[in-house]
Design an enzyme around this catalytic site. Structure first.
Site, PDB file in Angstrom:
ATOM      1  CG  HIS A  99      -1.571  -1.354   1.424  1.00  0.00           C
ATOM      2  ND1 HIS A  99      -1.022  -2.313   2.244  1.00  0.00           N
ATOM      3  CD2 HIS A  99      -2.665  -1.905   0.859  1.00  0.00           C
ATOM      4  CE1 HIS A  99      -1.778  -3.416   2.193  1.00  0.00           C
ATOM      5  NE2 HIS A  99      -2.772  -3.193   1.362  1.00  0.00           N
ATOM      6  CD  GLU A 155      -3.388   3.370  -2.872  1.00  0.00           C
ATOM      7  OE1 GLU A 155      -3.883   2.229  -2.836  1.00  0.00           O
ATOM      8  OE2 GLU A 155      -3.485   4.120  -3.864  1.00  0.00           O
ATOM      9  CB  CYS A 224      -4.330   0.109 -10.504  1.00  0.00           C
ATOM     10  SG  CYS A 224      -5.192  -1.224  -9.670  1.00  0.00           S
TER      11      CYS A 224
END
Ligand code: 0CH
Ligand code: SF4
Length: 337
Positions: A99, A155, A224
């Site tokens: 993360h 994150e 992503c």
């Protein structure tokens, strides 16, 4: 009379006694892609390779990925999971989780002469670099950054921690995008967490772009490929399902998003189930079509464990629906790569 045999595509035939009542049929739709992404695969390999090269124990700061099974399997190999570096003894090897970490963490590791390996996913590191580019050392080109993400998630803590305090404002939801009052609306940029809901984030980005036409940022967001593909895949199966099970841990953000996406895309109910032992079988009452997917941190073995158990209770018809093929791999970080 021979025992009845049930053939599933993924498990050995299961024999049932002829004395038993015939099993109810259940259609299983498996979403593809599901489960491990390239960043998770790499992060796990970092820990395994570190143990192989340096010997146990290898310390890992934070769960390497948000999955209990993965953590327990690595613990069995000699990993020790901690939350902060002050729990790591001097001269030990320590791995930072997928993360990402704030800049203070490698700095502290260096100060203490710890030998560290960074398993931050390259796609998270890419967002870190984006943030640094927008900040431009705080000089005349510097832009204030709006980070779309969930407060407290590691994150988000790691990405915001690439820059000095005050350089980034967190935007948790559309309401915060509507009300944020930046000091200079002409010098703004946005970045995002990589595992957000694609649809929620599109709405937030639209609000920001409308309110601040000069805002800089990625073309769409920083979500992503793996998050995007897994959400698309669950969208493809959800409308035909009576229930969708997302295999994943409760602290896994991308897994939670898959559960939400399934319900919003037409599944009457979607549940996050860490693994078979957590399944409440009563949820399958009245279910004729069951969708199954798995978060990016959930091993495929947990999907197969679930399907194999289902095959013992139901006459299964299994269909895999793959919306996209993935062929992304990441090299191990130095000095392991
Ligand atoms: O989905 P989150 O970010 O909570 O993390 P995870 O479940 O460990 O999945 C892997 C993603 C790691 C960083 O993007
Ligand atoms: Fe990397 Fe995406 Fe996987 Fe996160 S979910 S580890 S950003 S590939």
């Amino acid at each position: 009379m021979p025992d009845q045999m049930i053939q599933t595509s993924d498990s050995a035939p299961v024999a049932t006694s002829p004395a038993e009542a015939p099993m109810r049929s259940l259609k299983v739709l498996l979403a593809g892609p599901r489960g491990f992404c390239a960043g998770v695969d790499r992060a796990i390999r970092v820990v395994e390779e570190a143990i192989r090269r340096y010997g146990a124990p290898v310390y890992v700061r934070h769960e390497i990925v948000h999955n209990r099974t993965v953590v327990e399997e690595l613990e069995a190999q000699g990993a020790i999971f901690v939350e902060e570096l002050d729990e790591v003894p001097a001269d030990a090897h320590v791995v930072f989780s997928a993360h990402g970490v704030p800049k203070t963490v490698p700095a502290e590791a260096e100060r203490r002469n710890l030998l560290y390996l960074d398993a931050t996913c390259p796609l998270v590191s890419k967002v870190h670099r984006e943030a640094e580019r927008h900040f431009a050392d705080g000089g005349p080109e510097s832009r204030h950054i709006l980070m779309i993400g969930h407060a407290g998630h590691p994150e988000v803590v790691g990405t915001m921690g690439q820059l000095p305090a005050g350089a980034v404002t967190l935007i948790n939801d559309a309401e915060e995008a509507r009300t944020v009052q930046p000091a200079d609306p002409a010098r703004l940029a946005f970045i995002t967490q990589t595992t957000l809901s694609v649809d929620d984030t599109a709405e937030i980005v639209e609000i920001l772009r409308r309110r601040f036409p000069l805002i800089e940022g990625p073309k769409r967001e920083d979500i992503c490929y793996a998050t995007t593909n897994r959400q698309e895949a669950v969208k493809a199966i959800a409308p035909g399902c009576d229930l969708v099970i997302v295999i994943g841990s409760p602290n896994s953000s991308n897994s939670q998003r898959l559960r939400e996406v399934a319900e919003r895309s037409g599944a009457p109910r979607a549940l996050l189930v860490p693994r078979l032992s957590n399944l409440d079988w009563s949820v399958l009452e009245g279910v004729n079509t069951l969708g199954i997917t798995a978060g990016a941190s959930a091993p495929e073995a947990l999907v197969q464990e679930m399907v194999t158990a289902l095959a013992k209770h139901f006459s299964l018809e299994i269909e895999e629906r793959t919306v996209k093929e993935e062929n992304v791999t990441f090299r191990l970080p130095a000095p392991l790569g």
